[in-house]
Motif scaffolding. Sequence first.
Motif, mmCIF file in Angstrom:
data_model
loop_
_atom_site.group_PDB
_atom_site.id
_atom_site.type_symbol
_atom_site.label_atom_id
_atom_site.label_comp_id
_atom_site.label_asym_id
_atom_site.label_seq_id
_atom_site.Cartn_x
_atom_site.Cartn_y
_atom_site.Cartn_z
ATOM 1 N N TRP A 72 10.100 38.299 75.326
ATOM 2 C CA TRP A 72 9.904 39.702 74.791
ATOM 3 C C TRP A 72 10.325 40.568 75.994
ATOM 4 C CZ3 TRP A 72 4.877 39.625 71.503
ATOM 5 C CH2 TRP A 72 4.976 38.962 70.438
ATOM 6 N N PHE A 73 9.893 40.567 77.054
ATOM 7 C CA PHE A 73 9.944 41.397 78.245
ATOM 8 C C PHE A 73 10.587 40.702 79.448
ATOM 9 C CE2 PHE A 73 5.698 41.791 75.929
ATOM 10 C CZ PHE A 73 5.896 42.864 75.413
ATOM 11 N N THR A 74 10.983 41.913 80.228
ATOM 12 C CA THR A 74 11.680 41.493 81.522
ATOM 13 C C THR A 74 10.491 41.136 82.481
ATOM 14 O OG1 THR A 74 11.371 43.739 82.370
ATOM 15 C CG2 THR A 74 13.633 43.065 81.510
ATOM 16 N N PRO A 75 10.868 40.479 83.564
ATOM 17 C CA PRO A 75 9.493 39.741 84.469
ATOM 18 C C PRO A 75 8.706 40.982 84.962
ATOM 19 C CG PRO A 75 11.798 38.698 84.773
ATOM 20 C CD PRO A 75 12.018 39.693 83.897
ATOM 21 N N ARG A 100 19.654 44.796 77.441
ATOM 22 C CA ARG A 100 20.764 43.962 78.628
ATOM 23 C C ARG A 100 20.140 42.792 78.830
ATOM 24 N NH1 ARG A 100 23.593 47.964 82.442
ATOM 25 N NH2 ARG A 100 24.308 48.674 80.347
ATOM 26 N N ASP A 101 18.751 42.427 79.115
ATOM 27 C CA ASP A 101 18.252 41.400 79.743
ATOM 28 C C ASP A 101 17.503 40.662 78.246
ATOM 29 O OD1 ASP A 101 18.843 42.008 82.400
ATOM 30 O OD2 ASP A 101 17.211 43.302 82.080
ATOM 31 N N THR A 109 18.119 37.772 71.333
ATOM 32 C CA THR A 109 19.378 38.475 70.862
ATOM 33 C C THR A 109 20.057 39.232 72.109
ATOM 34 O OG1 THR A 109 18.151 40.509 70.103
ATOM 35 C CG2 THR A 109 18.200 38.654 68.399
ATOM 36 N N PRO A 110 21.073 38.294 72.647
ATOM 37 C CA PRO A 110 21.741 39.273 73.590
ATOM 38 C C PRO A 110 22.450 40.090 73.099
ATOM 39 C CG PRO A 110 21.829 36.669 74.050
ATOM 40 C CD PRO A 110 21.176 37.072 72.628
ATOM 41 N N PRO A 111 22.967 41.127 74.051
ATOM 42 C CA PRO A 111 23.866 42.107 73.512
ATOM 43 C C PRO A 111 25.126 41.739 72.768
ATOM 44 C CG PRO A 111 23.271 42.442 75.843
ATOM 45 C CD PRO A 111 22.658 41.167 75.376
ATOM 46 N N ALA A 112 25.651 40.650 73.006
ATOM 47 C CA ALA A 112 26.694 40.019 72.373
ATOM 48 C C ALA A 112 26.434 39.943 70.827
ATOM 49 C CB ALA A 112 27.073 38.595 72.744
ATOM 50 N N HIS A 113 25.438 39.592 70.308
ATOM 51 C CA HIS A 113 24.690 39.627 68.853
ATOM 52 C C HIS A 113 24.800 41.073 68.311
ATOM 53 C CE1 HIS A 113 22.556 35.530 68.500
ATOM 54 N NE2 HIS A 113 23.235 35.579 69.768
ATOM 55 N N GLY A 152 17.241 46.987 81.866
ATOM 56 C CA GLY A 152 15.616 46.970 82.137
ATOM 57 C C GLY A 152 14.844 47.011 80.829
ATOM 58 N N ALA A 153 15.551 46.298 79.938
ATOM 59 C CA ALA A 153 15.012 45.973 78.647
ATOM 60 C C ALA A 153 15.210 44.589 78.245
ATOM 61 C CB ALA A 153 15.376 47.204 77.746
ATOM 62 N N SER A 154 14.282 44.048 77.755
ATOM 63 C CA SER A 154 14.583 42.424 76.912
ATOM 64 C C SER A 154 14.524 42.682 75.612
ATOM 65 C CB SER A 154 13.463 41.606 77.626
ATOM 66 O OG SER A 154 13.744 40.377 77.025
#
Length: 375
Positions: free
Chosen positions: A149-152, A200-201, A205-209, A227-229
Amino acid sequence: MSRLLHHHAEGSPTAPPLLLGPSLGTSLALWDQVAPELSTDRRVVRWDLPGHGGSDAGLIPAGATVGDLATLVLALADELGIGRFAYAGVSLGGAVGLHLAVHHPERISSLAVLCSSAHFGEPGPWRERAVLVRKEGTAPVAESAPTRWFTPGFSVPRLVRDNLDASPEAYAACCDALAAFDLRDRLRDIAVPTLLIAGRDDPATPPAHLREIADAVPGAELVELSGASHLAVAERPEAVLGLLRAHFGQGARRGMEVRREVLGDAHVDRAQARQTPFTARFQDFISRYAWGEIWTDPTLTRRERSMITMTALVAHGHDDELAMHVRAARRNGLTPDEIGAVLQQCAVYVGVPAANRAFGVAQRVLAEEAPDSAG
């Protein structure tokens, strides 16, 4: 058992409605940092998935589909007296929005899809997750949720608790819905203004989706947030809020542009300068409804709308408004002779006294010599 999805409404009941859908494993708390701000000029309704937050788990059976969830959303809207509405949803909530836009286009005015997809991959992994949750509960998926869900280094403990507290059977049924979802061949049918927001991270569902959706939906706009997951709305709330405000505020923004084009900057500036907190919502209503919907409709030209408007104002004796729209008619290309012809026709169909008064108003306006007299 309640047959309605648990929900929370905020904002004026008379404001344009906006429904917000959550991601699998979360509750309506997902929108906590965005919904209150959106409710300043929208009737915002957030809802919980079955078995999540306050919604009853029995609302969704095993083997459910995204269409079943969409039916529940429409039932909620109907119960609240909401006909057509704007919609924004995250992940599974975004899939519900896509389904509504394809299968119930008459209900959706505009759409925002966040960190979602038209096809969430092969069904096998979702079915495996459903089996796991039915067997061991939601603890295993809640434990790994932060990494999905989140970036590190970032987390929202409330949302992780929501995942842990979700009904295993309802969670698994939502996995069934994701496994069966594939709307890729219907995306071109979506005709409402559509915004796609990608983290972007985002590993889920990566940006390609989102790019796949943007490429297929006519006129859709795609924004990638750094900076967002997967739960970008929780991780980058200010950025998401700005994007949603701009997207859902299109009617008011375009309406203000048209209002200035027809009435002139000077008139609109004076109206804005006189605006108070008491009149602000009315001014927004005028810009959004009269100018953003009626005057932007291409069915009639602005010249034709000016003639109709002047006739209506003469009929009801609205002299101040008539003066303003005589100026607008000149801006829209009507000649003094054409304006006179409109008022002459009013004499036949509205009445000679009304037309006589209207000629007096128009004559004063047309005699003005100030350079911005048409504004």
